[in-house]
Each structure stands twice: as structure tokens, then as C-alpha cells.
Design a protein around this motif. Structure first.
Motif, PDB file in Angstrom:
ATOM      1  N   GLN A   3       0.936  -1.548  -0.282  1.00 10.52           N
ATOM      2  CA  GLN A   3      -0.046   0.122   0.133  1.00 10.52           C
ATOM      3  C   GLN A   3       0.993   1.234   0.549  1.00 10.52           C
ATOM      4  OE1 GLN A   3      -2.993  -0.564  -0.154  1.00 10.52           O
ATOM      5  NE2 GLN A   3      -4.162   1.146  -0.266  1.00 10.52           N
ATOM      6  N   GLN A   4       0.635   2.123  -0.799  1.00 10.02           N
ATOM      7  CA  GLN A   4       1.471   3.386  -1.118  1.00 10.02           C
ATOM      8  C   GLN A   4       0.847   4.956  -1.895  1.00 10.02           C
ATOM      9  OE1 GLN A   4       4.664   2.545  -3.147  1.00 10.02           O
ATOM     10  NE2 GLN A   4       6.035   4.399  -2.020  1.00 10.02           N
ATOM     11  N   ASN A   5       0.991   5.402  -0.519  1.00  6.96           N
ATOM     12  CA  ASN A   5       0.252   6.574  -1.435  1.00  6.96           C
ATOM     13  C   ASN A   5      -1.338   6.222  -1.546  1.00  6.96           C
ATOM     14  OD1 ASN A   5       2.083   7.806  -1.507  1.00  6.96           O
ATOM     15  ND2 ASN A   5       2.950   7.153  -2.749  1.00  6.96           N
ATOM     16  N   ASN A   6      -2.702   5.301  -0.587  1.00  7.33           N
ATOM     17  CA  ASN A   6      -3.705   4.977  -0.747  1.00  7.33           C
ATOM     18  C   ASN A   6      -3.628   5.158  -1.803  1.00  7.33           C
ATOM     19  OD1 ASN A   6      -4.134   6.151   0.805  1.00  7.33           O
ATOM     20  ND2 ASN A   6      -4.492   9.158   0.314  1.00  7.33           N
ATOM     21  N   ALA A   7      -3.164   4.047  -2.888  1.00 11.37           N
ATOM     22  CA  ALA A   7      -2.623   2.681  -3.696  1.00 11.37           C
ATOM     23  C   ALA A   7      -1.845   1.342  -3.588  1.00 11.37           C
ATOM     24  CB  ALA A   7      -2.687   3.841  -5.502  1.00 11.37           C
ATOM     25  N   ALA A   8      -2.741   0.635  -4.304  1.00 11.84           N
ATOM     26  CA  ALA A   8      -2.107  -0.321  -3.536  1.00 11.84           C
ATOM     27  C   ALA A   8      -0.864  -0.978  -5.115  1.00 11.84           C
ATOM     28  CB  ALA A   8      -2.843  -1.624  -3.746  1.00 11.84           C
ATOM     29  N   LYS A   9       0.384  -1.329  -5.019  1.00 10.92           N
ATOM     30  CA  LYS A   9       1.630  -1.103  -5.707  1.00 10.92           C
ATOM     31  C   LYS A   9       1.501  -2.816  -6.186  1.00 10.92           C
ATOM     32  CE  LYS A   9       4.833   1.059  -6.097  1.00 10.92           C
ATOM     33  NZ  LYS A   9       6.359   1.985  -5.592  1.00 10.92           N
ATOM     34  N   GLU A  10       1.481  -3.299  -6.918  1.00  6.10           N
ATOM     35  CA  GLU A  10       1.522  -5.172  -7.116  1.00  6.10           C
ATOM     36  C   GLU A  10       2.961  -5.349  -8.319  1.00  6.10           C
ATOM     37  OE1 GLU A  10      -1.893  -7.570  -8.453  1.00  6.10           O
ATOM     38  OE2 GLU A  10      -2.601  -5.801  -6.742  1.00  6.10           O
ATOM     39  N   TRP A  11       3.297  -6.389  -7.338  1.00  8.95           N
ATOM     40  CA  TRP A  11       4.806  -6.392  -8.493  1.00  8.95           C
ATOM     41  C   TRP A  11       5.274  -8.470  -8.602  1.00  8.95           C
ATOM     42  CZ3 TRP A  11       5.168  -4.967  -4.123  1.00  8.95           C
ATOM     43  CH2 TRP A  11       6.330  -4.706  -3.342  1.00  8.95           C
ATOM     44  N   VAL A  12       5.846  -8.829  -9.208  1.00 10.71           N
ATOM     45  CA  VAL A  12       5.848 -10.252  -9.046  1.00 10.71           C
ATOM     46  C   VAL A  12       7.883 -10.236  -9.216  1.00 10.71           C
ATOM     47  CG1 VAL A  12       6.611 -12.214 -10.289  1.00 10.71           C
ATOM     48  CG2 VAL A  12       4.464 -11.520 -10.130  1.00 10.71           C
ATOM     49  N   GLY A  13       8.686 -10.410  -8.419  1.00  5.61           N
ATOM     50  CA  GLY A  13      10.017  -9.688  -8.687  1.00  5.61           C
ATOM     51  C   GLY A  13      10.466 -10.746  -6.990  1.00  5.61           C
ATOM     52  N   TYR A  14      11.518  -9.390  -6.213  1.00  3.94           N
ATOM     53  CA  TYR A  14      12.135  -9.169  -5.092  1.00  3.94           C
ATOM     54  C   TYR A  14      12.307  -7.933  -4.431  1.00  3.94           C
ATOM     55  CZ  TYR A  14      13.506 -12.846  -7.633  1.00  3.94           C
ATOM     56  OH  TYR A  14      13.835 -14.373  -8.061  1.00  3.94           O
ATOM     57  N   LYS A  15      12.794  -7.729  -3.322  1.00  7.74           N
ATOM     58  CA  LYS A  15      12.642  -6.878  -3.213  1.00  7.74           C
ATOM     59  C   LYS A  15      13.905  -6.280  -2.374  1.00  7.74           C
ATOM     60  CE  LYS A  15       9.996  -5.448   0.664  1.00  7.74           C
ATOM     61  NZ  LYS A  15       9.377  -5.745   2.149  1.00  7.74           N
ATOM     62  N   VAL A  16      14.592  -4.887  -2.599  1.00  4.59           N
ATOM     63  CA  VAL A  16      16.181  -4.308  -2.287  1.00  4.59           C
ATOM     64  C   VAL A  16      16.006  -3.534  -1.092  1.00  4.59           C
ATOM     65  CG1 VAL A  16      16.099  -2.845  -3.653  1.00  4.59           C
ATOM     66  CG2 VAL A  16      18.136  -4.056  -2.916  1.00  4.59           C
ATOM     67  N   GLN A  17      16.979  -3.550   0.244  1.00  2.52           N
ATOM     68  CA  GLN A  17      16.929  -3.176   1.678  1.00  2.52           C
ATOM     69  C   GLN A  17      18.666  -2.360   1.011  1.00  2.52           C
ATOM     70  OE1 GLN A  17      14.508  -2.887   3.809  1.00  2.52           O
ATOM     71  NE2 GLN A  17      13.585  -4.626   4.032  1.00  2.52           N
ATOM     72  N   VAL A  18      18.163  -1.039   0.788  1.00  2.00           N
ATOM     73  CA  VAL A  18      19.431  -0.485   1.309  1.00  2.00           C
ATOM     74  C   VAL A  18      19.357   0.165   1.462  1.00  2.00           C
ATOM     75  CG1 VAL A  18      19.926   1.790  -0.825  1.00  2.00           C
ATOM     76  CG2 VAL A  18      18.885   0.200  -1.327  1.00  2.00           C
ATOM     77  N   ALA A  19      20.838   0.876   2.931  1.00  2.00           N
ATOM     78  CA  ALA A  19      21.400   1.644   4.263  1.00  2.00           C
ATOM     79  C   ALA A  19      22.155   2.735   3.008  1.00  2.00           C
ATOM     80  CB  ALA A  19      21.716   0.878   4.786  1.00  2.00           C
ATOM     81  N   GLU A  20      22.099   3.794   3.722  1.00  2.00           N
ATOM     82  CA  GLU A  20      23.019   4.391   3.578  1.00  2.00           C
ATOM     83  C   GLU A  20      24.085   5.498   4.542  1.00  2.00           C
ATOM     84  OE1 GLU A  20      22.335   7.334   0.406  1.00  2.00           O
ATOM     85  OE2 GLU A  20      20.858   8.295   1.544  1.00  2.00           O
ATOM     86  N   THR A  21      25.046   6.143   4.755  1.00  2.00           N
ATOM     87  CA  THR A  21      25.245   6.829   5.582  1.00  2.00           C
ATOM     88  C   THR A  21      24.950   8.245   5.561  1.00  2.00           C
ATOM     89  OG1 THR A  21      26.910   7.521   4.028  1.00  2.00           O
ATOM     90  CG2 THR A  21      28.204   5.964   6.093  1.00  2.00           C
ATOM     91  N   VAL A  22      24.321   8.809   6.624  1.00  2.00           N
ATOM     92  CA  VAL A  22      23.771  10.148   6.926  1.00  2.00           C
ATOM     93  C   VAL A  22      24.499  11.081   7.231  1.00  2.00           C
ATOM     94  CG1 VAL A  22      21.586  11.524   8.006  1.00  2.00           C
ATOM     95  CG2 VAL A  22      21.772   8.565   7.107  1.00  2.00           C
TER      96      VAL A  22
END
Length: 548
Positions: free
Chosen positions: A285-304
């Protein structure tokens, strides 16, 4: 193939010897040669584990292939174009210490190189090499502040209906079995199955009744072929495609009174395309709309860097990890994997972490506070229970002291500790009993079906309650804004390096792709930073005043 001999020295009469005349000091390819190529050379020992020492003809130098892989994701080009760049582009030749007359190699060499990296679990060797260089250059401290967020990666497959999925699984399995089993040893229904699923294509102009009949037939054929495969040798039974028969059948069909029928709902983690069984369907759920996909997820971390940059100054943030996970896994699990991977690469746990609400829980918040670390992120709002107008946030609750004060200022009369038998989850129930009898707020606080007010909160409610109140302060809102920059990083990785779409199939190969993308992004940011510092070091020209 055997490991080739390697000479890291520059060529005496090659392009590197004349770099002063060809490339300026702030040229990106010269900086790549001076800053990045030595790091890739230092990464050769882990690459050596992907080859045998002396068996067969020498392979293409792995340091060169690693450099080409980083540059192709830096400039977002496919394998064939990358090989052509190495052959004809002076900048690529100079950056990777290649002679002018280098003839290059076949693009399929890059495919086999990636397979070696995946097979020997050396996928992050380039990312880790660049990360170590950033630390040595003083651009990344071991103890730092970080932000993390996830984004989706579309698999290199199309979404399939149940009928397509069943038929394609059968086709791939039949073709695999045809190569492994002699014709006389195949089942009696082989000719019918081969014509039905290999030679025949599905006509979607058929009636709905015909398509339903074909789906039922595909389910029955899946069951029969899987039963036959189960009686064969291990080589056939453990085939990549044949092993999917049982899984696809169980996920999409069931046997009801001896007949095959389609399941009403698809299980979580089910195969959605047999060409990439690890690509999962997910919705967000993103911006009051459902986003659907077939694939993967990636976690991105960076310094601040919380300090404000100068005008025109490039970012001082660098990626600390790029973790690829199945699309159905939670952000909380992804963050745990991220911290484990950073520890393996020598990056300490961040002193301050910026996230959105999907990562934060009362348990983790309490744990980080006990370690003396900050977690800047919103807590999920408390749930509305019953018909009362007051949520749990309206009560002053101190779980540690087993007491709570209601909106009317009355202290609880009773506290009970509750523990679920299966999960072990602990919660606390507070009651006000006789104090609610003559309370002025009884009508809006106590539900009509209860004698007095009760409140059930989790074990870590105190930390969540404190965070929800912090969220209403201006200081917290200002600090929380540092998380927003990760959205720009996602945009950079997607648009500049192609992270949104997987080039390859399979979790490990997509993970390898994202490691190269992360390395390329850090390289680009590093080069821009060095170029900016060089410009800052140039003294400004003196101003000449005109005489009157």
C-alpha cells in the motif's frame, strides 16, 4: 579454466604512460584508474577461489572482468556494449589498465564470470572493495549514522494466470525429461503430453468452458507426470524443472473426491512463473493505492550527514549495504539481515538509524535505547478498541511499574500479566473496577457492554507511548526529515543504474546485480566528490579593478 598470471604494473609504452597528455587530473576515467582500479586489484584473492590453479587453458583475468562489470553498471550498458567499450573506448582502457591493442573477449565470458561469483558466493566482492576504499579515504566512519528503506525489483519474467503457469511448468519439465530419459523409457502418455504442451499453443479465443476444461486437464496431467517422475532415478527426480511439478500442483490444485480441482486462493510464496520460481508476488500500500509486482525486494542503507552541505557540494552519503530478499519478506527481517551483512564487512552498527514506520517496533526500540543508540522513526498509531472514544495513547501507562492512569486522572486498581501459550507474546491488562462507577467520563470511556474500563497493552508499550508523544514535537519532525533522502537514492539507483528491473533470474543472481549497482553508485559518488574537492582547491582568480 585455470587462473591466469597477473601483473598489476602499468604498461611501459601503453596508454597509462601517456595519461598526462590524454586525461586531465579531474577526468573520471583517470580518477577511476587512480582510486578504484587498485581496490579491484586488492580484491583478487577472493576471486582466485573461483578458479583452479592449474587446469585447462588460462581464463580471462578476473580483475579485468570485475572492473568491466562495475563500469557496465556505472554507465548502464549490457554485456555486448561493455565489451565493445573495453575494445574501443580509451577511457575504459585507461581505467582498467588495458593495452591499446587489447582485442577484448566474447560477451558470454561475463555471463560465465557472474556464474562463478554466484557459485562461489563472492557476489559482493566489488561492493566490499569499494567500501573499504571509502573507509581508507576517510569518507565513511566505522561508527556512523544511517538511513534504510526498501524498494521493489521487478523480476525478469511476466505474470502468468494459473492455466499459463501449469502449462508452462509441464512444457519445461517435458523438455528437460526428454534430454535425460530415453524414448523407450518414457511414460505411455508421453506423445499426448508432448503434443498438448510442447507443440500446441493455447488459443485464448476459446470459450470460458473450454479454458476451464484445459485448466482441469493441466492439473490432472501435472499430477500424473509428477507421480511418474517420483519413481525415476535421482537425476530425473531432482531436475530443475521436474522438481517444480509437485510444488506447482500443490499450490494451484487439490484433489476433491478423487478429482482434480483448482484451489480458491494462491498460497503465499507460491511459484508465479516457472522460469524464475524465486520471483514472488507481493503487494504494498503506497499513497492510498496498492502496488503489485512479481520479483524481489532490496534494502538500501546509506550513511547520513546531518550537517547542511555547501552550495553545489555533492552528497557525502555512501551506501553501506544493498541486501536483496524475497518480495514477501518483511522490512524488519531485511533490516536484521542488513546489520548482519554490515558487521561482516566491518561496518559497525549505526549510532543513529533513520527509518519509516514499517521497521520500528516496541521491542526493537527498547533494545536500541538499552544499547545507547537512537532510532528515529515513527511508531504505528495505537489501535482503536471497542466503542470507547479513548485510545491507549490517552492513558498514562507504565508497564514496568504495573500502573496506569486513565484520562480522568484515576489510577488503575488491578494489573495482570498475560502470556500466549504458542507465541510466548506478553501483554498487560489494566482495570479500573469501582473507580468507573461515578466517573464523569464513563459514558465516553467505558463501552456499554462492560462494567468498567479495561486496557490491554503490549510488553513494550512504554517505549511506543513515549515515541508517539515525541512525534508531536517540532524537533522530532526536523530530525525525521533526514530519512527522506533515501527516496532520492532509490531514484538514483533505479534511473541511473537500472535497479528497478532484474537483468537475471534467481535470487542470488539478482543479488549479484544489486551488489554491482551499489558498487557503481558509490564509485560515482566518490568520483564526483573528488572532482568537487579538486575545484575547491583551485584558488580563485584575483579581481582586477578598472581604473577611472
Amino acid at each position: 579454466m585455470s587462473l591466469p598470471a597477473f601483473n598489476p604494473q602499468t604498461h611501459l609504452f601503453g596508454l597509462q604512460a601517456a595519461h598526462e597528455e590524454v586525461f586531465e587530473k579531474d577526468n573520471r576515467y583517470r580518477l577511476l584508474a587512480e582510486r578504484i582500479y587498485p581496490l579491484l586489484v586488492r580484491a583478487r584473492p577472493p576471486l582466485e577461489s573461483c578458479y583452479v590453479s592449474n587446469n585447462g587453458r588460462p581464463a580471462i583475468e578476473p580483475v579485468l572482468l570485475l572492473g568491466v562489470s562495475v563500469l557496465q553498471f556505472l554507465e548502464k550498458v549490457p554485456d555486448r556494449a561493455a565489451v565493445e567499450q573495453l575494445k574501443y573506448h580509451l577511457g575504459w582502457k585507461f581505467a582498467l589498465n588495458v593495452e591499446l591493442g587489447e582485442k577484448g573477449f566474447d560477451p558470454t565470458v561475463l555471463v560465465r564470470f557472474r556464474e562463478r561469483l554466484v557459485e562461489h558466493e563472492q557476489g559482493r566482492v566489488a561492493f566490499e572493495a569499494v567500501l573499504s576504499g571509502l573507509r581508507e579515504a576517510g569518507l565513511m566512519a566505522r561508527q556512523n549514522k544511517q538511513r534504510i528503506d526498501s524498494t521493489h525489483v521487478l523480476g525478469a519474467v511476466s505474470r502468468m494466470s494459473t492455466l499459463d503457469r501449469a502449462r508452462e511448468t509441464l512444457r519445461l519439465a517435458l523438455e528437460e525429461i526428454a534430454e535425460a530419459v530415453e524414448e523407450e523409457k518414457r511414460p505411455a502418455e508421453w506423445a499426448v503430453w508432448w503434443e498438448r504442451y510442447v507443440e500446441e499453443s493455447l488459443d485464448y479465443r476459446c470459450s470460458e468452458e473450454t479454458l476451464k476444461a484445459k485448466l482441469k486437464q493441466a492439473g490432472e496431467d501435472l499430477r500424473q507426470l509428477n507421480a511418474w517422475v517420483g519413481q525415476q532415478a535421482e537425476a530425473v527426480k531432482n531436475g530443475e524443472k521436474a522438481s517444480l511439478l509437485e510444488r506447482v500442483f500443490e499450490e494451484n490444485f487439490e484433489v476433491v473426491e478423487g478429482a482434480v480441482a483448482q484451489r480458491r486462493a494462491t498460497r503465499a510464496g507460491a511459484v508465479h512463473n516457472p522460469h524464475d520460481p524465486e520471483a514472488q508476488w507481493c503487494t504494498k500500500q503506497q499513497n492510498n493505492a496498492a502496488k503489485e509486482w512479481v520479483g524481489y525486494k532490496v534494502q538500501v542503507a546509506e550513511t547520513v550527514e546531518e550537517a547542511e552541505p555547501q552550495a553545489g557540494e555533492p552528497t557525502r552519503s555512501f551506501l553501506t549495504s544493498v541486501v536483496t530478499q524475497p518480495a514477501t519478506e518483511s522490512d524488519e527481517a531485511g533490516m536484521e539481515q542488513t546489520l548482519e551483512e554490515q558487521a561482516e564487512m566491518g561496518v559497525d552498527k549505526p549510532q543513529v538509524l533513520f527509518t519509516d514506520g514499517s521497521y520500528l517496533s516496541g521491542e526493537l526500540l527498547t533494545k536500541w535505547e538499552a544499547e545507547g543508540r537512537e532510532w528515529i522513526g515513527p511508531a504505528q498509531p495505537s489501535a482503536q478498541t471497542g466503542k470507547s472514544q479513548f485510545k491507549s495513547d490517552a492513558f498514562e501507562v507504565c508497564v514496568e511499574e504495573r500502573r496506569a492512569i486513565c484520562p480522568a486522572g484515576q489510577e488503575s486498581t488491578q494489573s495482570s500479566r498475560l502470556e500466549e501459550g504458542k507465541s510466548g507474546k506478553v501483554s498487560y491488562r489494566f482495570e479500573w473496577s469501582w473507580r468507573c462507577t461515578s466517573c464523569a467520563l464513563r459514558a465516553v470511556c467505558v463501552p456499554p457492554d462492560q462494567k468498567h474500563r479495561t486496557l490491554v497493552v503490549g510488553e513494550y508499550h512504554t517505549a511506543l507511548q513515549r515515541r508517539r508523544r515525541e512525534m508531536k514535537t517540532e524537533a522530532f519532525e526536523q530530525r525525521k526529515k533526514h530519512r527522506n533522502a533515501i527516496e532520492g537514492t532509490h531514484s538514483e539507483l533505479v534511473r541511473g543504474h537500472g535497479m528497478r528491473r532484474a537483468r537475471y533470474r534467481g535470487l542470488k543472481k539478482v543479488q549479484l546485480q544489486n551488489y554491482f549497482i551499489g558498487a557503481a553508485c558509490n564509485v560515482k559518488r566518490w568520483i564526483r566528490r573528488v572532482q568537487w574537492e579538486m575545484k575547491q582547491a583551485i584558488p580563485a582568480a584575483p579581481t582586477v579593478l578598472e581604473s577611472s
